[in-house]
Design a protein around this motif. Structure first.
Motif, PDB file in Angstrom:
ATOM      1  N   ALA A 225       0.991  -1.121  -0.172  1.00  0.00           N
ATOM      2  CA  ALA A 225      -0.086  -0.295  -0.021  1.00  0.00           C
ATOM      3  C   ALA A 225       1.194   1.443   0.184  1.00  0.00           C
ATOM      4  CB  ALA A 225      -1.089   0.029   1.244  1.00  0.00           C
ATOM      5  N   LEU A 226       1.894   1.202   0.336  1.00  0.00           N
ATOM      6  CA  LEU A 226       3.355   2.058   0.807  1.00  0.00           C
ATOM      7  C   LEU A 226       3.422   2.564  -0.808  1.00  0.00           C
ATOM      8  CD1 LEU A 226       4.312   4.637   2.443  1.00  0.00           C
ATOM      9  CD2 LEU A 226       5.961   2.953   3.484  1.00  0.00           C
ATOM     10  N   ALA A 227       4.656   1.229  -1.041  1.00  0.00           N
ATOM     11  CA  ALA A 227       4.376   1.391  -2.487  1.00  0.00           C
ATOM     12  C   ALA A 227       3.629   1.763  -3.382  1.00  0.00           C
ATOM     13  CB  ALA A 227       5.327  -0.295  -2.866  1.00  0.00           C
ATOM     14  N   LEU A 228       2.652   1.504  -3.955  1.00  0.00           N
ATOM     15  CA  LEU A 228       1.899   1.919  -4.261  1.00  0.00           C
ATOM     16  C   LEU A 228       1.420   3.692  -4.446  1.00  0.00           C
ATOM     17  CD1 LEU A 228      -1.192   1.797  -6.272  1.00  0.00           C
ATOM     18  CD2 LEU A 228      -2.685   1.371  -4.493  1.00  0.00           C
ATOM     19  N   PHE A 229       1.424   4.341  -3.093  1.00  0.00           N
ATOM     20  CA  PHE A 229       1.164   5.359  -2.572  1.00  0.00           C
ATOM     21  C   PHE A 229       2.754   6.244  -3.835  1.00  0.00           C
ATOM     22  CE2 PHE A 229       2.475   9.143  -0.098  1.00  0.00           C
ATOM     23  CZ  PHE A 229       2.095   9.956  -0.940  1.00  0.00           C
ATOM     24  N   LEU A 230       3.833   5.861  -3.393  1.00  0.00           N
ATOM     25  CA  LEU A 230       4.643   6.552  -3.598  1.00  0.00           C
ATOM     26  C   LEU A 230       5.200   6.606  -4.986  1.00  0.00           C
ATOM     27  CD1 LEU A 230       7.051   5.484  -0.970  1.00  0.00           C
ATOM     28  CD2 LEU A 230       6.510   7.581  -1.642  1.00  0.00           C
ATOM     29  N   CYS A 231       4.201   5.419  -5.402  1.00  0.00           N
ATOM     30  CA  CYS A 231       4.617   5.212  -6.794  1.00  0.00           C
ATOM     31  C   CYS A 231       3.359   6.122  -7.797  1.00  0.00           C
ATOM     32  CB  CYS A 231       4.659   3.478  -7.809  1.00  0.00           C
ATOM     33  SG  CYS A 231       6.233   3.074  -7.023  1.00  0.00           S
ATOM     34  N   SER A 232       2.835   6.318  -7.091  1.00  0.00           N
ATOM     35  CA  SER A 232       1.224   6.884  -7.549  1.00  0.00           C
ATOM     36  C   SER A 232       1.452   8.716  -8.041  1.00  0.00           C
ATOM     37  CB  SER A 232       0.571   6.855  -7.203  1.00  0.00           C
ATOM     38  OG  SER A 232      -0.078   7.646  -5.530  1.00  0.00           O
ATOM     39  N   ASP A 233       0.965   9.412  -9.060  1.00  0.00           N
ATOM     40  CA  ASP A 233       0.401  11.062  -9.264  1.00  0.00           C
ATOM     41  C   ASP A 233       0.717  11.400  -8.629  1.00  0.00           C
ATOM     42  OD1 ASP A 233       1.703   9.657 -11.895  1.00  0.00           O
ATOM     43  OD2 ASP A 233      -0.712  10.362 -12.816  1.00  0.00           O
ATOM     44  N   GLU A 234      -0.315  10.863  -6.969  1.00  0.00           N
ATOM     45  CA  GLU A 234      -0.930  12.013  -5.697  1.00  0.00           C
ATOM     46  C   GLU A 234       0.887  12.079  -4.854  1.00  0.00           C
ATOM     47  OE1 GLU A 234      -4.180  10.539  -6.952  1.00  0.00           O
ATOM     48  OE2 GLU A 234      -2.402   9.555  -6.733  1.00  0.00           O
ATOM     49  N   ALA A 235       2.189  11.073  -5.540  1.00  0.00           N
ATOM     50  CA  ALA A 235       3.533  11.323  -5.137  1.00  0.00           C
ATOM     51  C   ALA A 235       4.652  12.199  -5.286  1.00  0.00           C
ATOM     52  CB  ALA A 235       4.015  10.220  -3.834  1.00  0.00           C
ATOM     53  N   ALA A 236       3.787  12.826  -6.462  1.00  0.00           N
ATOM     54  CA  ALA A 236       4.179  13.523  -7.297  1.00  0.00           C
ATOM     55  C   ALA A 236       5.484  14.604  -6.822  1.00  0.00           C
ATOM     56  CB  ALA A 236       3.808  14.082  -8.817  1.00  0.00           C
ATOM     57  N   PHE A 237       5.342  14.764  -5.679  1.00  0.00           N
ATOM     58  CA  PHE A 237       6.457  16.231  -4.834  1.00  0.00           C
ATOM     59  C   PHE A 237       7.022  15.138  -4.095  1.00  0.00           C
ATOM     60  CE2 PHE A 237       7.195  19.863  -2.764  1.00  0.00           C
ATOM     61  CZ  PHE A 237       7.166  20.641  -2.707  1.00  0.00           C
ATOM     62  N   ILE A 238       7.809  13.842  -3.917  1.00  0.00           N
ATOM     63  CA  ILE A 238       8.479  13.328  -3.092  1.00  0.00           C
ATOM     64  C   ILE A 238       9.676  12.738  -3.551  1.00  0.00           C
ATOM     65  CG2 ILE A 238       8.298  11.291  -1.566  1.00  0.00           C
ATOM     66  CD1 ILE A 238       5.254  11.876  -1.026  1.00  0.00           C
ATOM     67  N   THR A 239      10.633  12.878  -3.819  1.00  0.00           N
ATOM     68  CA  THR A 239      11.188  12.243  -4.191  1.00  0.00           C
ATOM     69  C   THR A 239      12.886  12.416  -2.955  1.00  0.00           C
ATOM     70  OG1 THR A 239      12.901  12.078  -6.235  1.00  0.00           O
ATOM     71  CG2 THR A 239      12.323  14.882  -5.452  1.00  0.00           C
ATOM     72  N   GLY A 240      13.797  11.502  -3.561  1.00  0.00           N
ATOM     73  CA  GLY A 240      15.371  11.010  -2.548  1.00  0.00           C
ATOM     74  C   GLY A 240      14.980  11.045  -0.891  1.00  0.00           C
ATOM     75  N   CYS A 241      13.949  10.768  -0.372  1.00  0.00           N
ATOM     76  CA  CYS A 241      13.142   9.905   0.653  1.00  0.00           C
ATOM     77  C   CYS A 241      12.671   8.411   0.882  1.00  0.00           C
ATOM     78  CB  CYS A 241      11.622  10.846   0.831  1.00  0.00           C
ATOM     79  SG  CYS A 241      11.647  12.292   1.158  1.00  0.00           S
ATOM     80  N   ASP A 242      12.627   7.923   2.193  1.00  0.00           N
ATOM     81  CA  ASP A 242      13.322   6.911   2.886  1.00  0.00           C
ATOM     82  C   ASP A 242      11.848   6.804   3.646  1.00  0.00           C
ATOM     83  OD1 ASP A 242      14.289   4.140   3.370  1.00  0.00           O
ATOM     84  OD2 ASP A 242      14.544   4.759   5.074  1.00  0.00           O
ATOM     85  N   TYR A 243      11.307   6.064   3.342  1.00  0.00           N
ATOM     86  CA  TYR A 243       9.846   5.741   4.482  1.00  0.00           C
ATOM     87  C   TYR A 243       9.899   4.763   5.874  1.00  0.00           C
ATOM     88  CZ  TYR A 243       7.594   9.923   2.364  1.00  0.00           C
ATOM     89  OH  TYR A 243       7.400  10.536   1.604  1.00  0.00           O
ATOM     90  N   PRO A 244      10.807   4.921   7.100  1.00  0.00           N
ATOM     91  CA  PRO A 244      10.383   3.494   7.229  1.00  0.00           C
ATOM     92  C   PRO A 244       8.690   2.716   7.307  1.00  0.00           C
ATOM     93  CG  PRO A 244      11.952   5.222   8.262  1.00  0.00           C
ATOM     94  CD  PRO A 244      10.343   5.430   6.868  1.00  0.00           C
ATOM     95  N   ILE A 245       8.578   1.540   7.389  1.00  0.00           N
ATOM     96  CA  ILE A 245       7.843   0.791   7.705  1.00  0.00           C
ATOM     97  C   ILE A 245       7.639  -0.263   8.706  1.00  0.00           C
ATOM     98  CG2 ILE A 245       7.502  -0.221   5.171  1.00  0.00           C
ATOM     99  CD1 ILE A 245       4.543  -0.433   5.963  1.00  0.00           C
ATOM    100  N   ASP A 246       7.499   0.608   9.908  1.00  0.00           N
ATOM    101  CA  ASP A 246       8.554  -0.537  10.758  1.00  0.00           C
ATOM    102  C   ASP A 246       7.578  -0.485  11.910  1.00  0.00           C
ATOM    103  OD1 ASP A 246       8.131   1.651  11.968  1.00  0.00           O
ATOM    104  OD2 ASP A 246      10.497   1.714  11.863  1.00  0.00           O
ATOM    105  N   GLY A 247       6.454  -0.557  12.545  1.00  0.00           N
ATOM    106  CA  GLY A 247       5.889  -0.328  13.291  1.00  0.00           C
ATOM    107  C   GLY A 247       6.343   0.287  14.825  1.00  0.00           C
ATOM    108  N   GLY A 248       7.026   1.017  14.170  1.00  0.00           N
ATOM    109  CA  GLY A 248       7.780   2.321  15.508  1.00  0.00           C
ATOM    110  C   GLY A 248       8.896   1.539  15.899  1.00  0.00           C
ATOM    111  N   PHE A 249       9.876   0.380  15.087  1.00  0.00           N
ATOM    112  CA  PHE A 249      11.007  -0.051  15.304  1.00  0.00           C
ATOM    113  C   PHE A 249      12.239   0.547  15.484  1.00  0.00           C
ATOM    114  CE2 PHE A 249      15.654  -2.070  15.438  1.00  0.00           C
ATOM    115  CZ  PHE A 249      15.327  -3.286  15.840  1.00  0.00           C
ATOM    116  N   ILE A 250      12.339   1.891  14.641  1.00  0.00           N
ATOM    117  CA  ILE A 250      13.645   2.284  14.587  1.00  0.00           C
ATOM    118  C   ILE A 250      13.746   4.183  15.794  1.00  0.00           C
ATOM    119  CG2 ILE A 250      14.396   4.900  13.499  1.00  0.00           C
ATOM    120  CD1 ILE A 250      13.851   3.427  10.435  1.00  0.00           C
TER     121      ILE A 250
END
Length: 254
Positions: A225-250
């Motif tokens: 689901a996160l991958a879908l968002f980041l690859c969609s046109d709705e994320a057109a203003f996002i580049t050079g970012c890393d998104y942790p999906i980690d249940g709070g681990f970090i």
């Protein structure tokens, strides 16, 4: 929102786990999905599920560590709008018990494999006026994890390559981001537990689940689901970012 209609998406390692989940959701959202997978039988299982749901999918058997094979696949596919660099392998061990062969094996698939696909995709994206890249990094790109020396090396490289590609191709309308999952409940996890903790599978699964502050492992569909968002046109203003999906681990594991 988050439609991929008319987009041609390549997902490496799309035969199982996170890659399969990404391929399924991309197809559901209208993409023409190309699954690049070393294990042919697994790839065809993904294809069967996508086709049963009415999606469009093509299978390409390929070892991503082999540049000649990768180039042949990309030539056959033609243009590409989305690349998901998901293919990867793991290794358990610290510096002293990671052999040169272990390090080379991890590098060839996780680092060189991603490089091969990036190089093949970027030139095509430039020619067509842009594209979107998503790399699968890991929480080990950000924090120290015991006995993951070679794997951490490879995912740190993925994080760094993401930033480099994002910077270099800003003017070409190519976006490049990464996601960093913590433990995700995939067939690999089940196999790892069964191999290393026979007779204690349930106990170890519970223990590993609770290393995430949220109290469980992620589901592949949540990463997808996160991958879908980041690859969609709705994320057109996002580049050079890393998104942790980690249940709070970090941030919350203290």
């Amino acid at each position: 929102m988050f439609k991929l209609t008319g987009k041609k998406a390549i997902v490496t390692g799309g035969g199982s786990g996170i890659g399969k989940a990404i391929a399924l959701v991309f197809a559901r959202q209208g993409a023409e999905v190309h699954v690049v997978e070393l294990h042919e039988a697994a790839a065809y299982e993904t294809r069967a599920e996508i086709e049963a749901a009415g999606g469009l999918v093509f299978i390409h058997t390929c070892d991503v560590s082999r540049q000649d094979q990768v180039n042949k696949v990309f030539e056959a596919i033609g243009g590409v709008d989305i690349l998901v660099n998901n293919a990867g392998i793991a290794h358990v061990g610290n510096l002293e018990n990671t052999s040169e062969a272990d390090l080379d094996r991890i590098y060839q698939v996780n680092v060189k494999g991603a490089y091969n696909c990036l190089q093949a995709a970027v030139s095509r994206m430039r020619e067509q006026g842009g594209g979107t890249i998503l790399n699968l990094a890991s929480i080990v790109s950000h924090v120290g994890i015991p006995d993951r020396f070679a794997y951490s090396m490879s995912k740190g490289a993925i994080h760094a390559m993401t930033l480099s590609v994002a910077k270099d191709y800003l003017s070409d309308n190519i976006r490049c981001n990464s996601v960093s999952p913590a433990r995700v409940h995939t067939p690999f996890v089940d196999g790892f537990i069964a191999k290393n903790y026979p007779g204690k599978e349930d106990e170890m699964f519970e223990k590993l689940s609770k290393t995430q502050p949220i109290g469980r492992m992620a589901r592949p569909e949540e990463v997808a689901a996160l991958a879908l968002f980041l690859c969609s046109d709705e994320a057109a203003f996002i580049t050079g970012c890393d998104y942790p999906i980690d249940g709070g681990f970090i941030k919350l594991n203290n």
